[in-house]
Design a protein around this motif. Structure first.
Motif, PDB file in Angstrom:
ATOM      1  N   ALA A 246      27.084 110.543  51.893  1.00 18.69           N
ATOM      2  CA  ALA A 246      25.827 110.214  52.561  1.00 18.69           C
ATOM      3  C   ALA A 246      25.317 108.842  52.113  1.00 18.69           C
ATOM      4  O   ALA A 246      24.889 108.025  52.946  1.00 18.69           O
ATOM      5  CB  ALA A 246      24.791 111.291  52.273  1.00 18.69           C
ATOM      6  N   GLU A 247      25.370 108.574  50.810  1.00 17.40           N
ATOM      7  CA  GLU A 247      24.868 107.304  50.295  1.00 17.40           C
ATOM      8  C   GLU A 247      25.700 106.134  50.822  1.00 17.40           C
ATOM      9  O   GLU A 247      25.149 105.093  51.210  1.00 17.40           O
ATOM     10  CB  GLU A 247      24.894 107.346  48.764  1.00 17.40           C
ATOM     11  CG  GLU A 247      24.075 106.265  48.090  1.00 17.40           C
ATOM     12  CD  GLU A 247      24.839 104.967  47.904  1.00 17.40           C
ATOM     13  OE1 GLU A 247      24.205 103.920  47.735  1.00 17.40           O
ATOM     14  OE2 GLU A 247      26.091 105.012  47.945  1.00 17.40           O
TER      15      GLU A 247
ATOM     16  N   PHE B  31      15.138 109.588  51.117  1.00 19.40           N
ATOM     17  CA  PHE B  31      16.563 109.782  50.853  1.00 19.40           C
ATOM     18  C   PHE B  31      17.053 108.846  49.753  1.00 19.40           C
ATOM     19  O   PHE B  31      17.770 109.256  48.835  1.00 19.40           O
ATOM     20  CB  PHE B  31      17.385 109.545  52.121  1.00 19.40           C
ATOM     21  CG  PHE B  31      18.858 109.379  51.838  1.00 19.40           C
ATOM     22  CD1 PHE B  31      19.661 110.474  51.602  1.00 19.40           C
ATOM     23  CD2 PHE B  31      19.429 108.100  51.778  1.00 19.40           C
ATOM     24  CE1 PHE B  31      21.013 110.324  51.310  1.00 19.40           C
ATOM     25  CE2 PHE B  31      20.776 107.950  51.486  1.00 19.40           C
ATOM     26  CZ  PHE B  31      21.568 109.054  51.256  1.00 19.40           C
ATOM     27  N   GLY B  32      16.697 107.565  49.849  1.00 21.56           N
ATOM     28  CA  GLY B  32      17.211 106.580  48.907  1.00 21.56           C
ATOM     29  C   GLY B  32      16.808 106.871  47.476  1.00 21.56           C
ATOM     30  O   GLY B  32      17.631 106.816  46.556  1.00 21.56           O
ATOM     31  N   VAL B  33      15.539 107.201  47.269  1.00 24.40           N
ATOM     32  CA  VAL B  33      15.060 107.502  45.917  1.00 24.40           C
ATOM     33  C   VAL B  33      15.732 108.762  45.381  1.00 24.40           C
ATOM     34  O   VAL B  33      16.214 108.799  44.237  1.00 24.40           O
ATOM     35  CB  VAL B  33      13.526 107.664  45.924  1.00 24.40           C
ATOM     36  CG1 VAL B  33      13.041 108.228  44.591  1.00 24.40           C
ATOM     37  CG2 VAL B  33      12.858 106.331  46.218  1.00 24.40           C
ATOM     38  N   ALA B  34      15.784 109.814  46.208  1.00 25.05           N
ATOM     39  CA  ALA B  34      16.339 111.089  45.751  1.00 25.05           C
ATOM     40  C   ALA B  34      17.840 110.979  45.472  1.00 25.05           C
ATOM     41  O   ALA B  34      18.331 111.512  44.472  1.00 25.05           O
ATOM     42  CB  ALA B  34      16.081 112.175  46.792  1.00 25.05           C
TER      43      ALA B  34
ATOM     44  N   LEU C 179      25.101 114.477  57.582  1.00 22.30           N
ATOM     45  CA  LEU C 179      24.898 114.045  56.194  1.00 22.30           C
ATOM     46  C   LEU C 179      23.847 114.907  55.503  1.00 22.30           C
ATOM     47  O   LEU C 179      23.962 115.207  54.309  1.00 22.30           O
ATOM     48  CB  LEU C 179      24.491 112.578  56.156  1.00 22.30           C
ATOM     49  CG  LEU C 179      25.512 111.574  56.719  1.00 22.30           C
ATOM     50  CD1 LEU C 179      24.965 110.159  56.635  1.00 22.30           C
ATOM     51  CD2 LEU C 179      26.847 111.674  56.000  1.00 22.30           C
ATOM     52  N   ALA C 180      22.801 115.313  56.248  1.00 20.80           N
ATOM     53  CA  ALA C 180      21.778 116.193  55.672  1.00 20.80           C
ATOM     54  C   ALA C 180      22.393 117.529  55.272  1.00 20.80           C
ATOM     55  O   ALA C 180      22.059 118.092  54.217  1.00 20.80           O
ATOM     56  CB  ALA C 180      20.645 116.411  56.681  1.00 20.80           C
ATOM     57  N   ALA C 181      23.302 118.047  56.092  1.00 20.11           N
ATOM     58  CA  ALA C 181      23.969 119.304  55.754  1.00 20.11           C
ATOM     59  C   ALA C 181      24.821 119.152  54.501  1.00 20.11           C
ATOM     60  O   ALA C 181      24.867 120.057  53.647  1.00 20.11           O
ATOM     61  CB  ALA C 181      24.826 119.763  56.927  1.00 20.11           C
ATOM     62  N   LEU C 182      25.471 117.997  54.350  1.00 25.34           N
ATOM     63  CA  LEU C 182      26.282 117.760  53.150  1.00 25.34           C
ATOM     64  C   LEU C 182      25.413 117.742  51.898  1.00 25.34           C
ATOM     65  O   LEU C 182      25.764 118.322  50.865  1.00 25.34           O
ATOM     66  CB  LEU C 182      27.044 116.439  53.282  1.00 25.34           C
ATOM     67  CG  LEU C 182      28.069 116.329  54.414  1.00 25.34           C
ATOM     68  CD1 LEU C 182      28.782 114.985  54.348  1.00 25.34           C
ATOM     69  CD2 LEU C 182      29.080 117.463  54.362  1.00 25.34           C
ATOM     70  N   CYS C 183      24.256 117.075  51.972  1.00 25.80           N
ATOM     71  CA  CYS C 183      23.359 117.011  50.813  1.00 25.80           C
ATOM     72  C   CYS C 183      22.763 118.381  50.497  1.00 25.80           C
ATOM     73  O   CYS C 183      22.590 118.739  49.323  1.00 25.80           O
ATOM     74  CB  CYS C 183      22.251 115.995  51.060  1.00 25.80           C
ATOM     75  SG  CYS C 183      22.810 114.274  51.032  1.00 25.80           S
ATOM     76  N   ALA C 184      22.446 119.156  51.546  1.00 25.01           N
ATOM     77  CA  ALA C 184      21.918 120.502  51.314  1.00 25.01           C
ATOM     78  C   ALA C 184      22.968 121.369  50.614  1.00 25.01           C
ATOM     79  O   ALA C 184      22.647 122.142  49.697  1.00 25.01           O
ATOM     80  CB  ALA C 184      21.504 121.133  52.637  1.00 25.01           C
TER      81      ALA C 184
END
Length: 400
Positions: free
Chosen positions: A233-234, A319-322, A382-387
């Motif tokens: 994602a990043e 997103f960037g900070v987290a 990408l949100a699903a990957l981070c979750a």
């Protein structure tokens, strides 16, 4: 009555600060070069912005870096002395960085870059493992928080060496090499002898004896996969952020994107330091990782739903900070879950693949999703990957 066992003495703060400074030196070694100085050098050689030549150079370097990080980590395991490898890699990689200015063809430049990546990872692989030899679990959150300064200093060094009038193209390479030496050398000069025997004692699984849950194979696998998912994602946002913002606001410029990234750094660095220190105090090392990965997913969902540029920027900031907080703290907490000190360098090299593999996945993922579903479709994936990454680290038991 069983005598009370006093906790082991922590490492002095100055030593942890020097380790973090050396890690930041690694970022200074490659961020200005790969993001600015290498494209400029290729343009000088070809007379144009040759994207193909830049792609070949970075891809070849990434392949060498992947294998070198594993190999030199393993060699430092076998030799039992990591500072010597770090020092050799520092000197050789700095010399090769300066030698880039003598490459007079794209082919020659790629050869120098491959050699530079080899020597740079001679330094980086053993350096990460040395931190594992020295920093106890009780201070790994602090170390991870300090690791957040690495990307910030890497970006700052890139801005410094490219300041108009500061130095010519060839002199910039010398300046970068000098900065790296100045940041890595101090811990090598005054930090030797800080290895903790209890962190270096060889271990092996004993039949019938339970394995600590945070050092089990499943914990290691979860940590590896979670980092890979967040790194994908990043890396996708790093590559396509400007294109996406311009799709929302055609006048959005590169300088605007640079300021946005700087804002993320300003917020993320102190937050990572606070979160890492807090996780040490309450002995919940995985909680900040789970929360930051979940917050990254929320930021990506905001970006997928963004009705305006302002909402989109807010989502990216979240997103960037987290994600930066996650990656910084993950780097130190990985040292906690690796079960065998005698293979720490090799195993960290395998974890380093999570930094290079995404560059091979992102083009395929983007070309598959964006033409059909737009950037929103990419962000939902990408949100699903981070979750999923959040769930993976949350499942790792906390140490008692």
């Amino acid at each position: 009555m069983t005598p009370e066992v006093s906790p082991p003495a922590p490492q002095p703060l100055w030593f942890i600060l020097l380790l973090a400074l050396a890690a930041a030196g690694g970022a200074v070694a490659y961020v200005p070069f790969l993001t600015v100085l290498l494209p400029v050098r290729i343009a000088d050689l070809t007379g144009s912005d040759d994207i193909a030549a830049l792609s070949y150079a970075t891809f070849a370097g990434a392949i060498v870096a992947s294998f070198a990080n594993i190999g030199f980590g393993w060699l430092s395991d076998r030799s039992g002395s990591r500072p010597g490898w770090i020092a050799a890699g520092l000197l050789l990689s700095s010399a090769l960085l300066v030698a880039v200015r003598y490459a007079d063809s794209v082919t020659g430049l790629i050869v120098v870059i491959m050699a530079w990546q080899l020597c740079l990872n001679m330094m980086l692989g053993p350096l990460a493992a040395w931190a594992g030899d020295c920093v106890p679990d009780e201070q790994k959150g602090l170390l991870g928080g300090l690791f957040a300064f690495a990307p910030a200093l890497g970006a700052l060094s890139a801005a410094l060496v490219t300041t108009p009038g500061f130095a010519g193209d060839d002199a910039r390479l010398v300046v970068v090499a000098m900065l790296v030496v100045a940041m890595v050398a101090p811990v090598l000069i005054v930090g030797r002898g800080h290895e903790l025997p209890r962190l270096m004692q060889p271990t092996a699984p004993i039949a019938g004896e339970p394995v600590e849950p945070w050092r089990s194979r499943s914990a290691v696998a979860r940590m590896w996969l979670a980092r890979l998912l967040v790194q994908i994602a990043e890396a996708a946002l790093f590559a396509f952020l400007l294109f996406w913002l311009r799709s929302l606001a055609p006048g959005y410029g590169g300088n605007d994107a640079a300021r946005l990234f700087s804002s993320v750094l300003v917020v993320a660095v102190p937050l990572a330091l606070v979160a890492g220190r807090w996780s040490d105090r309450v002995r919940r090392p995985m909680l900040p990782l789970a929360v930051s990965a979940g917050t990254s997913a929320a930021g990506l969902a905001m970006m997928a739903l963004a009705p305006s540029l302002e909402f989109a920027i807010a989502g990216y900031m979240l997103f960037g900070v987290a994600s930066m907080l996650f990656l910084a703290l993950h780097s130190s907490q990985t040292l906690r879950v690796l079960p065998r000190p005698q293979t720490r360098g090799r195993d960290l090299g395998l974890f380093n693949l999570t930094n290079t593999v995404p560059s091979m996945i992102i083009p395929w993922l983007t070309l598959s999703l964006v033409p059909l579903f737009g950037f929103a479709g990419l962000f939902w994936v990408l949100a699903a990957l981070c979750a999923l990454a959040s769930l993976l680290v949350a499942a790792i038991a906390r140490p008692i």
